[in-house]
Design a protein around this motif. Structure first.
Motif, PDB file in Angstrom:
ATOM      1  N   LEU A   2       0.987  -1.360  -0.068  1.00  0.00           N
ATOM      2  CA  LEU A   2       0.052  -0.025  -0.258  1.00  0.00           C
ATOM      3  C   LEU A   2       1.059   1.156   0.118  1.00  0.00           C
ATOM      4  CD1 LEU A   2      -2.660   1.513   0.149  1.00  0.00           C
ATOM      5  CD2 LEU A   2      -2.762   0.983   2.668  1.00  0.00           C
ATOM      6  N   ARG A   3       1.789   1.360   0.667  1.00  0.00           N
ATOM      7  CA  ARG A   3       2.689   2.366   0.698  1.00  0.00           C
ATOM      8  C   ARG A   3       3.536   2.662  -0.476  1.00  0.00           C
ATOM      9  NH1 ARG A   3       8.238   1.779   1.643  1.00  0.00           N
ATOM     10  NH2 ARG A   3       7.784   0.000   2.772  1.00  0.00           N
ATOM     11  N   ILE A   4       3.911   1.719  -1.291  1.00  0.00           N
ATOM     12  CA  ILE A   4       4.228   1.880  -2.570  1.00  0.00           C
ATOM     13  C   ILE A   4       3.325   2.278  -3.483  1.00  0.00           C
ATOM     14  CG2 ILE A   4       5.464   0.661  -4.554  1.00  0.00           C
ATOM     15  CD1 ILE A   4       6.843  -1.058  -2.477  1.00  0.00           C
ATOM     16  N   ALA A   5       2.204   1.742  -3.434  1.00  0.00           N
ATOM     17  CA  ALA A   5       1.211   2.397  -4.442  1.00  0.00           C
ATOM     18  C   ALA A   5       0.765   3.624  -4.195  1.00  0.00           C
ATOM     19  CB  ALA A   5      -0.124   1.391  -4.114  1.00  0.00           C
ATOM     20  N   LEU A   6       0.642   4.063  -3.000  1.00  0.00           N
ATOM     21  CA  LEU A   6       0.368   5.581  -2.612  1.00  0.00           C
ATOM     22  C   LEU A   6       1.634   6.366  -3.132  1.00  0.00           C
ATOM     23  CD1 LEU A   6      -1.311   5.260   0.807  1.00  0.00           C
ATOM     24  CD2 LEU A   6      -2.169   5.851  -1.312  1.00  0.00           C
ATOM     25  N   SER A   7       2.935   5.704  -3.070  1.00  0.00           N
ATOM     26  CA  SER A   7       3.903   6.753  -3.540  1.00  0.00           C
ATOM     27  C   SER A   7       3.959   6.820  -5.192  1.00  0.00           C
ATOM     28  CB  SER A   7       5.442   5.971  -3.181  1.00  0.00           C
ATOM     29  OG  SER A   7       5.589   4.936  -4.189  1.00  0.00           O
ATOM     30  N   GLN A   8       3.158   6.177  -5.598  1.00  0.00           N
ATOM     31  CA  GLN A   8       3.005   6.313  -7.375  1.00  0.00           C
ATOM     32  C   GLN A   8       1.990   7.383  -7.701  1.00  0.00           C
ATOM     33  OE1 GLN A   8       5.098   4.155  -9.032  1.00  0.00           O
ATOM     34  NE2 GLN A   8       5.884   3.578  -7.009  1.00  0.00           N
ATOM     35  N   THR A   9       1.485   7.890  -6.579  1.00  0.00           N
ATOM     36  CA  THR A   9       0.162   8.856  -6.776  1.00  0.00           C
ATOM     37  C   THR A   9       0.646   9.950  -7.985  1.00  0.00           C
ATOM     38  OG1 THR A   9      -0.602   8.584  -4.726  1.00  0.00           O
ATOM     39  CG2 THR A   9      -1.469  10.441  -5.818  1.00  0.00           C
ATOM     40  N   HIS A  10      -0.096  10.224  -8.988  1.00  0.00           N
ATOM     41  CA  HIS A  10       0.197  11.303  -9.765  1.00  0.00           C
ATOM     42  C   HIS A  10      -1.271  12.269  -9.870  1.00  0.00           C
ATOM     43  CE1 HIS A  10       3.756  10.224 -12.261  1.00  0.00           C
ATOM     44  NE2 HIS A  10       3.311   9.011 -11.605  1.00  0.00           N
ATOM     45  N   VAL A  11      -0.999  13.595 -10.305  1.00  0.00           N
ATOM     46  CA  VAL A  11      -2.333  14.220 -10.527  1.00  0.00           C
ATOM     47  C   VAL A  11      -3.180  13.689 -11.458  1.00  0.00           C
ATOM     48  CG1 VAL A  11      -2.912  16.628 -11.129  1.00  0.00           C
ATOM     49  CG2 VAL A  11      -1.121  16.368  -9.629  1.00  0.00           C
ATOM     50  N   ASN A  12      -4.316  13.651 -11.222  1.00  0.00           N
ATOM     51  CA  ASN A  12      -5.265  13.409 -12.274  1.00  0.00           C
ATOM     52  C   ASN A  12      -5.878  14.503 -13.462  1.00  0.00           C
ATOM     53  OD1 ASN A  12      -7.780  12.698 -13.840  1.00  0.00           O
ATOM     54  ND2 ASN A  12      -8.158  11.409 -12.428  1.00  0.00           N
ATOM     55  N   PRO A  13      -5.197  14.769 -14.409  1.00  0.00           N
ATOM     56  CA  PRO A  13      -5.600  15.980 -15.262  1.00  0.00           C
ATOM     57  C   PRO A  13      -6.848  16.148 -15.506  1.00  0.00           C
ATOM     58  CG  PRO A  13      -3.661  14.689 -16.243  1.00  0.00           C
ATOM     59  CD  PRO A  13      -4.371  13.759 -15.052  1.00  0.00           C
ATOM     60  N   LEU A  14      -7.768  15.145 -15.540  1.00  0.00           N
ATOM     61  CA  LEU A  14      -9.046  15.345 -15.813  1.00  0.00           C
ATOM     62  C   LEU A  14     -10.026  15.879 -14.662  1.00  0.00           C
ATOM     63  CD1 LEU A  14      -9.906  12.235 -18.049  1.00  0.00           C
ATOM     64  CD2 LEU A  14      -9.592  14.457 -19.151  1.00  0.00           C
TER      65      LEU A  14
END
Length: 268
Positions: free
Chosen positions: A175-187
């Protein structure tokens, strides 16, 4: 360069939100007050002030939902770190029921994983990466706990608890790694920007025949909306500045006395 831009994209979007809001406000003020079409626009006077609230509420709710997603991701990341550390400490405590040589191997594997996570993996999280060494060490810990050396000497209940805690550590790390992959959702943010621009149009039309009031209302809205959106955007990744989720709970375990000697035992 592309990798760096992709990693820190939320800072770019924050700058766009900050500058774009004030540029949009300036453009609408110019159109309604100084442009060749200003006199024509003044004939549209009479838009009811309560109409402004309809669009403004939609904009505020959209921004609030986006902010909630950001805070929620930060809280989930923090909880994942504490769950990971709690699982490691539980394995450490349960190892007290094992014979000294096996205990040393288990404790060493736990401390080695904690040390690699803190020193190698944590800096990588800010770049949306993870450590292969940490993954391999966690696999070694799971293999050790599930192997015959531990299962043969551990009480049945203790062995089951150790395995369940190891699974919790793996899930928390994932979960920690998945949350570190967070990007801004442009839409999502494009929709928010569209509603913000409509709100500014509403402000301009409500005050279209009151120039000074229009300027004041537009400046107040821009001063409230732009920094708020920028603050939410720059905190889009919980493992990047300015609000970093630190490895404190795991680092405390790695730094406990005996970690080095235990780690040497785990390497056997």
């Amino acid at each position: 360069m592309t990798t760096i831009l992709g990693t820190y994209d939320h800072y770019g979007y924050a700058a766009i939100a900050l500058l774009g809001t004030f540029v949009g406000a300036w453009f609408l003020l110019w159109v309604t007050l100084r442009s060749p079409w200003a006199d024509e626009l003044h004939t549209w006077r009479g838009v009811s002030p309560p109409f402004l609230g309809v669009v403004g509420v939609l904009f505020a709710l959209t921004l609030a939902f986006l902010a909630n997603d950001t805070w929620n991701a930060h809280d989930r990341a923090l909880n994942a770190v504490y769950q990971e550390a709690d699982g490691l400490r539980s394995i450490d405590a349960l190892a007290e029921h094992l014979p000294a040589p096996i205990k040393a191997r288990v404790v060493g594997a736990v401390r080695d994983y904690a040390r690699i996570t803190v020193t190698e993996e944590w800096p990588l999280l800010a770049r949306r990466q993870n450590s292969r060494a940490a993954s391999d060490q966690l696999d070694r810990l799971l293999s050790l706990l599930a192997g015959p050396d531990v299962s043969a000497v551990a009480p049945t209940g203790v062995h089951g608890l150790m395995l369940s805690q190891a699974v919790q550590v793996r899930a928390a790390r994932g979960l920690r790694i998945a949350l570190s992959q967070t990007h801004v959702n442009p839409l999502k943010w494009l929709g928010m920007a569209f509603l913000g621009f409509l709100t500014m149009i509403s402000i301009a039309m409500v005050h279209v025949d009151q120039g000074r009031a229009e300027i004041l209302a537009m400046v107040i809205f821009a001063a409230a909306a732009a920094p708020t959106a920028a603050i939410v955007l720059v905190q889009g990744n919980p493992f990047q500045q300015p609000t970093v989720v630190h490895a404190g709970p795991i680092a405390a375990l790695a730094a406990e006395p005996g970690a080095q000697s235990s780690g040497a035992g785990g390497a056997r």
